[in-house]
Scaffold this active site. Structure first.
Site, PDB file in Angstrom:
ATOM      1  N   GLY A  56       0.802  -1.222   0.000  1.00  0.00           N
ATOM      2  CA  GLY A  56       0.000   0.000   0.000  1.00  0.00           C
ATOM      3  C   GLY A  56       0.838   1.277   0.000  1.00  0.00           C
ATOM      4  O   GLY A  56       2.066   1.248   0.122  1.00  0.00           O
ATOM      5  N   HIS A  57       0.155   2.389  -0.107  1.00  0.00           N
ATOM      6  CA  HIS A  57       0.817   3.680  -0.192  1.00  0.00           C
ATOM      7  C   HIS A  57       1.545   4.018   1.111  1.00  0.00           C
ATOM      8  O   HIS A  57       1.079   3.699   2.189  1.00  0.00           O
ATOM      9  CB  HIS A  57      -0.180   4.779  -0.560  1.00  0.00           C
ATOM     10  CG  HIS A  57      -1.366   4.867   0.351  1.00  0.00           C
ATOM     11  ND1 HIS A  57      -2.425   3.983   0.288  1.00  0.00           N
ATOM     12  CD2 HIS A  57      -1.672   5.729   1.339  1.00  0.00           C
ATOM     13  CE1 HIS A  57      -3.322   4.323   1.197  1.00  0.00           C
ATOM     14  NE2 HIS A  57      -2.890   5.368   1.859  1.00  0.00           N
TER      15      HIS A  57
END
Lengths: 371, 371, 371
Positions: C254-255
């Site tokens: 994920g970011h």
């Protein structure tokens, strides 16, 4: 852009020098000078401001700032303000106007105005591309597909035949929308049918006959499909994903699934065929949902859960198999206390033996907990 | 096509007007007129017939139909009949004969008769494409790969070097067959080795040395690999997937894995390196299988299970770690009754204290269940 | 290559005829003649040597060999020796020097010496490709991306805008590095916020506002990203993956995630946004890690675990929710003994009833275990 203009775009108030000119929004530790606006809406980031080269910052209400910060934007709901800030400082993808000569567009495809079609993009026969849509390199838009206006198809996105996308959809890299469903059938009841009904394998799958998918996938407006995600087409009718629903990377949606509006399906979620999901449902990462299940609107399912039964609206479920959250917590608590329980029961056995002389007298206290 | 002809193709009987001419097979609610054949083999769909514009339907034995349905096909095993129906009404993918001028075919690749190679497809050196195979846009067939006759490679499918596909294989969009195995080794025993044997981390992975994969992947006939699925090549020899085996979207098959015939591996299944799976095995969605495990023929593993041990033939397993289904149900039932058990034991403690005066007398009944 | 030369490359000793000339390294059962070196470092493979056509083999210390094996290389740590052997016998991918005329390279892209760019590869504006890097067919290198020297981009790899790869990175087929983060926010607190804090759904997600990602992804040197894996860019700053870290197929990062050096993340691992992972961490297959979690260096997490809390350095965790390994084993053991515990408590109830006359006298012994 002046600090005051940014604050106006966010509907937030500005304090200090509102004339500071800003060129970039940055993490406090990455500020290089007075034109960098430090984003410091949470405590951890706020703590970095004293060492930052920024002289302007966005902060939450009540934040205490070092003197080096000469101007600030004060926001009420930091996460929501972030969305506004990143609209202002968005970095749109590179896209050149028109159809690149190294793209392929079928002679009978219909491409609207203001479209960008990159090298090695493929637009199949009779496909229709809405106005202002951006098709990046290596995208496949298959025959008879319809892409709504203002959509963005990232590199490697695959849009299957007859698939329909609404307006402003974003399909991330290597997502595949409109794959055949995973549907096979045995001439006589097979191993899964007997396993589900009797718990034992009776028939065996000596022949797996393919069930072709002649349906399609229909996405509403403002739908996002994450990188590497796969959405299968319906067997006869359409797999549907409602407007505003966001699907994360590597999610798998089976054939005939119906998903409502404004749902969020996080990374690695899998939804098996013919399941129905209401509006505004949130499935956290890695949730698996069985086939033919119904999940009510506004339900939330915690990460890694396995959903095998219907979930009513507005309920929070978790676990494997997924149960209401309070019950799941109770089970985890019980599990954590099991060791103590075994010891207590062993103690009760010993003491009761002393009272009634029945049962086996344990050889040694250490027996408790052994197996 | 007349209703009688469709019934003959399904080996089913027709009732009522068998001369009705049919052009499409549809969901009952999507029928637009008398040329649409309503598929109403299950109860939910049957209930839609009274409101449908269809005058012909396919139904299961014993179904009661409204007067508006003038002709019907009656089938015995609806799911199996569906397969036949969707062969009759299949919508094959768009494919133009021959090699498109915007494709790349290496000079020494061998392309058989009746092949379709789409724009932006790449056929590498010495690769061989069997007769009648369809290669859609953006497919990579790498050097020395062999594709059997009558296969279908969907957009973005990646076939690695030296990979061999049997006849009539279907590789769905963005599937990747023939990736390097995930294989690294530390000079001295690393953290995983000590964690497995002692439960503690002793060595640390200060150097990860790559183990190259020089093997390949060999698929039998009639194998399907789902969208976004990844099949790794063997380290020295081949990863093998037997004829008739169907692999769903986003499945990961590790290096050296051997899978038999007619298996079904559902979405998000992961099989770690060197595991052996028999014939006709079914792994439901999200099942994970450890490395070097053996799963016997006709075994069925329930969704979301984690398999860490061998599974005998014809067994139904479930859970994490996966155990025989009956035992898993027993454990779930036990978990659900744990709260009651804690209360019962607390009650026994109180009562036994009253009898023998030993143990701690609880301050209040509410103590039971607290932690 | 002579047997003695191969032994020297492995720093191993040779026994018997060291002048045998070898052309291939093979599985014992696939040897076709005296030029094939049989790899027989484990017991199962050793057992195949008597039936093998090989006359030379690589074996572990102490192995007993049939007379047909005239020369042997004896290695100390077989798995590590395998890495050396497969360097010697590597089969590198097909790559032609220079930029293929059917590739697209933006006029202002910078391509170093010794680069191979295949048909249908796309190199965007201002992108930089390091010396000796191989870009295979259908790869997208987006605008402003930087690829370090000696890297290898497999077919269908997507490198997003501004993404930076170090030297000698390998991006496997259809991996996507630099996708937008999955980040949406509601104007008022939404269903997930209330579910987390109160366990109930209060607010509903009537509007999902997109949070754009303006950050990037930065990979160190010698990083591998598996087939179909997806790495999201940071919201404002960079998602980072340290040198030497290996990421397997279909992993989702994920970011804003920060991953240290020399980690191994196995197939289907998912790491949610803003989580921090130390150095040399191993996450086994299908592990899910929640957002904003910290995992210490050298930690090992067992397959299928769901991590919701921080993990200290050098710890081995497992389960859902993940707990220290010893505790997890204790819980599994407890679960397996639950049925017996229920029976024991039922027995205690009966006996205590006989002593104190309290509680309900069970109707029949069979009551125990029912529900």
């Amino acid at each position: 852009m002046k600090l005051s203009e940014i604050a106006a775009a966010l509907d937030a108030r500005v304090e200090g020098d509102e004339t500071i000119v800003i060129r970039r929004a940055v993490h406090p530790s990455e500020a290089e000078g007075p034109e960098d606006l430090a984003l410091a809406m949470d405590k951890d980031l706020l703590a970095l401001l004293p060492g930052s080269k920024a002289v302007a910052a966005v902060v939450a209400e009540g934040a205490e700032l070092p003197d080096s910060i000469r101007g600030r934007i004060v926001v009420k709901r930091p996460r929501y303000a972030m969305a506004g800030l990143l609209d202002v400082f968005e970095k749109p993808v590179h896209a050149e106007p028109g159809v690149h000569p190294q793209a392929y567009v079928a002679p009978d495809a219909v491409v609207a105005d203001g479209v960008s079609i990159a090298p090695f993009a493929y637009i199949g026969p009779r496909a229709r591309i809405g106005a202002g849509t951006i098709v990046l390199p290596h995208v496949t838009v298959s025959a008879d597909a319809v892409i709504g206006e203002g959509s963005l198809l990232h590199p490697g996105a695959r849009i299957g035949e007859r698939v329909v996308l609404g307006a402003r959809c974003i399909i991330h890299p290597n997502a595949a929308v409109g794959n055949d469903g995973f549907s096979f059938v045995t001439p006589e009841p097979g191993s899964v049918e007997s396993a589900k009904t009797t718990g034992r394998v009776v028939g065996t799958n000596v022949l797996l006959r393919r069930v072709n998918s002649i349906g399609t996938v229909i996405l509403g407006d403002d739908v996002e499909i994450g990188a590497g995600a796969t959405i299968d087409r319906g067997t006869v009718t359409a797999t549907r994903i409602g407007s505003g629903t966001k699907i994360d990377n590597l999610v798998q949606i089976g054939h005939n699934v119906q998903i409502g509006t404004n749902c969020m399906l996080c990374g690695h979620v899998g939804v098996a065929g013919s399941t129905t999901i209401g509006d505004r449902v949130v499935l956290a990462g890695k949730v698996g949902v069985a086939d033919h299940v119904k999940i009510g609107s506004d339900a939330v399912v915690a990460a890694n859960s396995g959903v095998g039964t219907d979930i009513p609206a507005k309920q929070v479920y978790m676990g494997y198999p997924a149960v209401p959250r309070a019950r799941a917590f109770e089970q985890y608590k019980g599990l954590a206390r099991l060791k103590r329980l075994f010891a207590e029961v062993a103690d009760l056995k010993n003491r009761l033996h002393a009272v009634d002389g029945q049962g086996k007298a344990p050889a040694a206290p250490a027996e408790a907990g052994q197996d």
